[in-house]
Every structure is written in structure tokens, then in C-alpha cells.
Design a protein around this motif. Structure first.
Motif, mmCIF file in Angstrom:
data_model
loop_
_atom_site.group_PDB
_atom_site.id
_atom_site.type_symbol
_atom_site.label_atom_id
_atom_site.label_comp_id
_atom_site.label_asym_id
_atom_site.label_seq_id
_atom_site.Cartn_x
_atom_site.Cartn_y
_atom_site.Cartn_z
ATOM 1 N N GLU A 93 -31.434 -35.174 32.685
ATOM 2 C CA GLU A 93 -32.080 -34.304 33.698
ATOM 3 C C GLU A 93 -32.317 -34.538 34.993
ATOM 4 O OE1 GLU A 93 -32.573 -30.854 32.872
ATOM 5 O OE2 GLU A 93 -32.312 -30.951 30.583
ATOM 6 N N ASP A 94 -32.073 -35.647 35.534
ATOM 7 C CA ASP A 94 -31.920 -35.954 36.871
ATOM 8 C C ASP A 94 -30.755 -36.079 37.540
ATOM 9 O OD1 ASP A 94 -35.037 -36.079 37.727
ATOM 10 O OD2 ASP A 94 -34.908 -37.497 35.781
ATOM 11 N N ASP A 95 -29.814 -35.641 36.634
ATOM 12 C CA ASP A 95 -28.158 -35.628 37.228
ATOM 13 C C ASP A 95 -27.682 -37.146 37.381
ATOM 14 O OD1 ASP A 95 -27.698 -32.923 36.955
ATOM 15 O OD2 ASP A 95 -28.896 -32.737 38.841
ATOM 16 N N ASN A 96 -28.470 -38.062 36.807
ATOM 17 C CA ASN A 96 -27.636 -39.315 36.740
ATOM 18 C C ASN A 96 -26.678 -39.434 35.620
ATOM 19 O OD1 ASN A 96 -29.765 -40.725 38.438
ATOM 20 N ND2 ASN A 96 -31.407 -40.121 36.870
ATOM 21 N N LYS A 97 -25.574 -40.248 35.767
ATOM 22 C CA LYS A 97 -24.549 -40.281 34.994
ATOM 23 C C LYS A 97 -24.317 -41.546 34.222
ATOM 24 C CE LYS A 97 -19.465 -39.643 35.168
ATOM 25 N NZ LYS A 97 -18.189 -39.525 36.105
ATOM 26 N N PHE A 98 -24.138 -41.633 32.980
ATOM 27 C CA PHE A 98 -23.905 -42.787 32.085
ATOM 28 C C PHE A 98 -22.747 -42.886 31.245
ATOM 29 C CE2 PHE A 98 -28.542 -41.649 32.889
ATOM 30 C CZ PHE A 98 -29.150 -42.802 33.432
ATOM 31 N N ILE A 99 -22.236 -44.082 31.063
ATOM 32 C CA ILE A 99 -21.433 -44.296 30.092
ATOM 33 C C ILE A 99 -22.305 -44.321 28.767
ATOM 34 C CG2 ILE A 99 -19.525 -45.869 29.117
ATOM 35 C CD1 ILE A 99 -19.140 -46.923 32.191
ATOM 36 N N ASP A 100 -22.026 -43.606 27.876
ATOM 37 C CA ASP A 100 -22.807 -43.680 26.738
ATOM 38 C C ASP A 100 -22.264 -44.519 25.562
ATOM 39 O OD1 ASP A 100 -24.561 -43.030 24.803
ATOM 40 O OD2 ASP A 100 -23.668 -40.966 24.308
ATOM 41 N N PHE A 101 -23.046 -45.468 25.022
ATOM 42 C CA PHE A 101 -22.775 -46.313 23.881
ATOM 43 C C PHE A 101 -23.719 -45.878 22.477
ATOM 44 C CE2 PHE A 101 -20.804 -48.847 27.269
ATOM 45 C CZ PHE A 101 -19.617 -49.004 26.863
ATOM 46 N N CYS A 102 -24.649 -44.935 22.901
ATOM 47 C CA CYS A 102 -25.310 -44.552 21.820
ATOM 48 C C CYS A 102 -24.637 -43.652 20.827
ATOM 49 C CB CYS A 102 -26.606 -44.042 22.257
ATOM 50 S SG CYS A 102 -27.669 -43.252 20.875
ATOM 51 N N CYS A 103 -24.049 -42.627 21.514
ATOM 52 C CA CYS A 103 -23.039 -41.606 20.949
ATOM 53 C C CYS A 103 -23.934 -40.850 19.689
ATOM 54 C CB CYS A 103 -21.867 -42.252 20.365
ATOM 55 S SG CYS A 103 -20.705 -42.809 21.727
ATOM 56 N N SER A 104 -24.997 -40.420 20.142
ATOM 57 C CA SER A 104 -25.747 -39.692 19.136
ATOM 58 C C SER A 104 -26.181 -40.689 18.008
ATOM 59 C CB SER A 104 -25.136 -38.432 18.873
ATOM 60 O OG SER A 104 -26.277 -37.691 18.027
ATOM 61 N N TRP A 105 -26.091 -42.044 18.001
ATOM 62 C CA TRP A 105 -26.329 -42.999 16.938
ATOM 63 C C TRP A 105 -25.239 -42.988 15.928
ATOM 64 C CZ3 TRP A 105 -29.914 -46.429 18.714
ATOM 65 C CH2 TRP A 105 -31.055 -45.729 19.332
ATOM 66 N N GLY A 106 -24.000 -42.725 16.478
ATOM 67 C CA GLY A 106 -22.699 -42.734 15.611
ATOM 68 C C GLY A 106 -21.894 -41.489 15.257
ATOM 69 N N PRO A 107 -22.740 -40.412 15.367
ATOM 70 C CA PRO A 107 -21.774 -39.323 14.735
ATOM 71 C C PRO A 107 -20.492 -39.100 15.628
ATOM 72 C CG PRO A 107 -24.007 -38.577 14.663
ATOM 73 C CD PRO A 107 -23.950 -40.211 15.114
ATOM 74 N N LEU A 108 -20.479 -39.220 17.062
ATOM 75 C CA LEU A 108 -19.716 -38.850 18.021
ATOM 76 C C LEU A 108 -18.494 -39.766 18.071
ATOM 77 C CD1 LEU A 108 -22.172 -37.214 20.678
ATOM 78 C CD2 LEU A 108 -20.913 -36.162 18.595
ATOM 79 N N ILE A 109 -17.701 -39.942 17.130
ATOM 80 C CA ILE A 109 -16.563 -41.059 17.249
ATOM 81 C C ILE A 109 -15.489 -40.330 18.027
ATOM 82 C CG2 ILE A 109 -15.395 -40.012 15.002
ATOM 83 C CD1 ILE A 109 -14.977 -43.106 14.491
ATOM 84 N N LEU A 110 -15.320 -39.218 18.381
ATOM 85 C CA LEU A 110 -14.721 -38.542 19.299
ATOM 86 C C LEU A 110 -15.157 -38.505 20.560
ATOM 87 C CD1 LEU A 110 -12.994 -36.008 17.191
ATOM 88 C CD2 LEU A 110 -12.398 -38.214 17.247
ATOM 89 N N GLY A 111 -16.308 -38.754 20.835
ATOM 90 C CA GLY A 111 -17.294 -38.473 22.052
ATOM 91 C C GLY A 111 -17.721 -37.191 22.263
ATOM 92 N N HIS A 112 -18.205 -36.811 23.486
ATOM 93 C CA HIS A 112 -18.947 -35.874 23.511
ATOM 94 C C HIS A 112 -18.372 -34.581 23.907
ATOM 95 C CE1 HIS A 112 -22.956 -37.753 23.780
ATOM 96 N NE2 HIS A 112 -22.466 -38.844 24.243
ATOM 97 N N ASN A 113 -18.433 -33.424 23.298
ATOM 98 C CA ASN A 113 -17.941 -32.178 23.916
ATOM 99 C C ASN A 113 -16.413 -32.118 23.409
ATOM 100 O OD1 ASN A 113 -18.377 -29.527 24.562
ATOM 101 N ND2 ASN A 113 -17.921 -30.184 26.647
ATOM 102 N N ASN A 114 -15.871 -32.770 22.584
ATOM 103 C CA ASN A 114 -14.532 -33.076 22.233
ATOM 104 C C ASN A 114 -13.993 -31.372 22.107
ATOM 105 O OD1 ASN A 114 -12.312 -32.860 19.790
ATOM 106 N ND2 ASN A 114 -11.914 -34.794 20.925
ATOM 107 N N GLN A 115 -12.839 -31.296 22.572
ATOM 108 C CA GLN A 115 -12.161 -29.916 22.664
ATOM 109 C C GLN A 115 -11.991 -29.438 21.421
ATOM 110 O OE1 GLN A 115 -12.100 -28.361 25.805
ATOM 111 N NE2 GLN A 115 -11.831 -26.590 24.673
ATOM 112 N N LYS A 116 -11.337 -30.153 20.603
ATOM 113 C CA LYS A 116 -10.873 -29.811 19.137
ATOM 114 C C LYS A 116 -12.282 -29.247 18.289
ATOM 115 C CE LYS A 116 -6.523 -31.705 18.609
ATOM 116 N NZ LYS A 116 -6.129 -33.220 18.539
ATOM 117 N N VAL A 117 -13.309 -30.240 18.355
ATOM 118 C CA VAL A 117 -14.282 -29.757 17.603
ATOM 119 C C VAL A 117 -15.295 -28.446 18.005
ATOM 120 C CG1 VAL A 117 -16.859 -30.824 17.122
ATOM 121 C CG2 VAL A 117 -14.799 -32.327 17.137
#
Ligand code: PLP
Length: 431
Positions: free
Chosen positions: A50-74
Motif C-alpha cells: 500500500e506504500d507502493d513498494n515493489k517486491f519480488i514475491d516468493f510467498c505466492c499466496s503460500w503456494g497457490p500461485l504457481i503461474l504467478g500473480h494475475n496470470n492472463q489465462k487465469v
């Protein structure tokens, strides 16, 4: 030092709404320093707070996001489903479609039931195992997590007793006493327990790749012995693959090791980032479930069409031939860079890895198979977590949790992240 003032302000408010300010305990940052970051959006391998800091994410919602965030097909699949309405409480073709993606690829299950979380899948499958066998006891392994199912919020009792004792207030001792708790990777302890209780044990539940309390990779010989002992004693083998399913291979740890359970539970990846869980078994075992059989289990939002659509899109991508090998290759590259650095510097640190999962082990031992071997001193994790956050890398806020690499993490991103890990390690070990 990055600014966290908006997250801090939101956390002050959320603490007045929710216990500890959160709706799931690990999010509260209690085991690391600082305030939880409130996340505004995610795209590919990145999240923004919310402070607009950008991170490389290795939590990936604790596992569900195997295609990463906001995948176009999903995303497209969710939107298309949503245009027809969000829930009907009646069957839809989307449930068939997700089942058709899963069942032909996983040889040991013939039928599935969709539910809405991993916990619900495990809880229901446990009831099924008890209903099918007519037995009441269950074997659980210390260090495995199976969601917040009452009967499995249980730890080993004192001394040599295998009878479990409750690990959460509100779980009665009579419930805990039906759970037999054994150490992982210990064939003899398993044999002794089965010898003593064999005719009372409905099932043995295990994370075949224990990844909720460190990454406690098991010897294949142990998993094989477990399979054989279960078969020999009429005990159902229950793989809880909520984290490993569709992660280490499409067919999870069962496919990875070539060891098939009688009952399996899935969650996380199966729902493409929406709330889905599932359990499955042979036709014969699944025939026990209502409305076919006497084991009751139901759900208002089970098989929700929007969630099914997300799962269909995600698992379609995962079912491509080279999907898992390419994820594993990237992960190996990332892990090797960091482990080589730690080894040159003689740091007692190792990234333990399997598939696209990694875990930060600070006791300098490559392979830990048992919960009691984990170095309980999480000071080093606190430091590396803080230093990585300050460098734009987001790890889940607990040293017992694993990290995940998604399809969206490309080599360039992983190289940047690996360099940040090396910088952070220097700080951890030169303090
Ligand atoms: C995450 C997890 C669960 C619980 O799933 P929820 O969706 O959080 O209820 C159960 N078992 C394993 C192995 C898990 O990793």
C-alpha cells in the motif's frame, strides 16, 4: 529503509477488527520484525504494498500461485465465468471440466469431491477414512500440518506414548487421544505403533513432502515402508498433497516418488488462487460419500463456478509437457547460486529444495527429515527476512515456511533475487 506508513496505519485499524489484526495467524509478522505489509496488487513475480513498494514475491499466496500473480489465462477464465453469475448451488459443466483435467492424469483416484479449502478437504477425507474402515484412530506425523482440523491439531505426548495431546486450546483430549503421533522418517516407530493398535487404525495421514514446518524431505524407503505397512494392516494411506499436489509434478508427491496413496487431498494450486480444495480415492472408497453412501459431507459453495474456472485455466497450463521440468530447472539455478555463495563463505546455511519449493535452513545440514532437527533459533531468519524486505524481496514472514517459485519468475528476476539473498546473508553472518 522503505516507508511502511500506510501498512502501519491499516494494521492499527485491522487490529481493532480482527484478532491480531489478521484473518490467518502467520500473516501477522509475529515471528519476524516489523508490521505486516498490506498488499495492494500483484503482477507476475511481483507484488506492491500500500506504500507502493515493489517486491519480488516468493510467498505466492503460500503456494497457490504457481503461474504467478494475475496470470492472463487465469484472469480471462475467471472473468468469462463471472459473466454468467457467481454461484448457483446447482451443478455446472465447469466442475466436470476441472475433474476431466485431473482424473485422467492421476491414476490412483477414480472420483473426486470439490470443497472450498485444504482444511475442509483433509477434514472430510479423514471422516471418509473412518467411515470406510469403521475404525477410529489415525496416525499423524510430528512436523506435518494438515490445516486446522481438530483431530490433527495434535502433538506427540510425553515419553514413549504415541497417543497425541492437543496442540490447540479448544481441542478436547478425547479427540486428541484418537490421534497417534509418530516421528517422521522412522520405520521402527511406525512398526511398533501399528503392532500395538493395528485393528483400530483407520488411516495414516502424511504430507509426503512435509513443507509446513521446514522442508523435511523424507527418505523414499520410509514412504515405501509406510505404503507397505498400511496395505498389510488394512490401514488407508492418506497423502495430504494440499501443498505438494500440482507443485512437484502434476500428480504431486505420489507421482514424484511413484508411491500411490488410497486417499489424497488437494488445495492451494488446484483453485488457481481462488478457494478450492478436493479429496479423491477409488470408486469403491468414494462410494461411501453422500449422497451415494453414509458419510455425510456437503458445501454451499463447493465447486463454485468462478473458482472452478480459475482452477481449469491454471491446471491447463500446468499439464503442458515441460511445465514442471522448466520450473525445477529455474529453481535449481536460483538455489545453486545462493548455496554456492554460502558454501564459499562457509556460512552454516543451505537452501533446501525440491521441485519449485525452497526452504532456508540455518543449521548447516543439507537434509533434515525430522521435525526435532530444526534449529529453533529463528534469529537469523528474522534478520534475513528484514534485509530482504529492505531490498525488495518478499518472503513469507516465518522461518518455518517454505518459499515458492512460479512460472512468472524468469531467470533475470531470479538472478536479481539471488544477489539480494547473498547480500542479506553477509549481514546475517557478519553481525
Ligand atoms: C495449506 C495446507 C493445508 C490447509 O489448507 P487451507 O486451504 O489453508 O485450509 C492442509 N494441508 C497442507 C499440507 C497444507 O499445506
Amino acid at each position: 529503509m522503505i516507508s511502511r506508513s500506510t501498512s502501519q496505519m491499516l494494521f492499527e485499524k485491522s487490529k481493532t477488527y480482527f484478532p491480531g489484526g489478521v484473518n490467518s495467524p502467520v500473516r501477522a509478522f509475529k515471528s519476524v520484525e516489523g508490521t505486516p505489509l498490506f498488499i495492494k496488487k500483484g503482477d507476475g513475480a511481483y507484488i506492491w504494498d500500500e506504500d507502493d513498494n515493489k517486491f519480488i514475491d516468493f510467498c505466492c499466496s503460500w503456494g497457490p500461485l504457481i503461474l504467478g500473480h494475475n496470470n492472463q489465462k487465469v484472469y480471462d477464465s475467471i472473468v468469462a465465468a463471472l459473466q454468467n453469475g457467481s454461484s448457483f448451488g446447482a451443478p455446472t459443466r465447469l466442475e466436470n471440466e476441472l475433474a476431466e483435467l485431473i482424473l485422467p492424469r492421476i491414476p490412483f483416484i477414480e472420483k473426486l469431491r470439490f470443497v472450498s479449502s485444504g482444511t475442509e478437504a483433509v477434514m472430510s477425507a479423514l471422516r471418509l477414512a473412518r467411515g470406510y474402515t469403521g475404525r477410529s484412530k489415525v496416525i499423524k506425523f510430528e512436523g506435518c500440518y494438515h490445516g486446522h482440523v481438530d483431530a490433527l491439531l495434535v502433538k506427540a505426548g510425553s515419553g514413549l506414548a504415541t497417543l497425541g495431546t492437543s496442540s490447540s486450546a479448544g481441542v478436547t483430549e478425547s479427540l486428541a487421544n484418537d490421534t497417534l503421533v509418530l516421528p517422521l522418517n522412522d520405520i521402527q516407530a511406525l512398526k511398533n505403533c501399528i503392532e500395538q493398535y493395528k485393528n483400530e487404525i483407520a488411516c495414516a495421514v502424511i504430507e509426503p513432502i512435509p513443507a509446513n514446518n521446514g522442508l523435511l524431505l523424507q527418505e523414499k524407503t520410509f514412504l515405501l515402508a509406510l505404503r507397505e505397512l498400511c496395505t498389510a494392516n488394512g490401514i488407508l494411506l492418506f497423502f495430504d498433497e494440499v501443498i505438494s499436489g500440482f507443485r512437484v509434478s502434476f500428480g504431486g508427491a505420489a507421482e514424484y516418488y511413484g508411491i500411490y496413496p488410497d486417499i489424497v487431498s488437494y488445495g492451494k494450486i488446484i483453485g488457481g488462487g481462488l478457494p478450492v480444495g478436493a479429496y479423491g480415492a477409488s470408486n469403491e472408497i468414494m462410494a461411501m460419500i453422500a449422497p451415494e453412501g453414509p458419510v455425510y459431507q456437503a458445501g454451499t459453495l463447493s465447486g463454485n463456478p468462478v473458482a472452478m474456472a480459475a482452477g481449469i485455466a491454471q491446471l491447463s497450463v500446468c499439464s503442458a509437457p515441460d511445465f514442471y521440468s522448466s520450473l525445477e530447472e529455474k529453481t535449481q539455478h536460483f538455489v545453486k547460486k545462493i548455496n554456492d555463495f554460502a558454501s564459499i563463505k562457509n556460512y552454516p546455511f543451505e537452501l533446501v529444495t525440491i521441485g519449485s519449493i525452497f526452504w532456508l535452513s540455518f543449521n548447516g545440514k543439507k537434509r533434515i527429515a525430522n521435525a526435532d532437527e530444526i534449529n529453533a533459533d529463528m534469529t537469523a531468519f528474522k534478520i534475513i527476512h528484514r534485509e530482504l524486505l529492505n531490498r525488495g524481496v518478499y518472503l513469507g514472514p516465518s522461518g518455518y515456511e517454505v518459499g515458492f517459485i512460479s512460472q512468472a519468475h524468469d531467470m533475470e528476476t531470479l538472478d536479481i533475487a539471488a544477489n539480494k539473498f547473498c547480500e542479506a546473508l553477509e549481514i546475517v553472518f557478519n553481525n
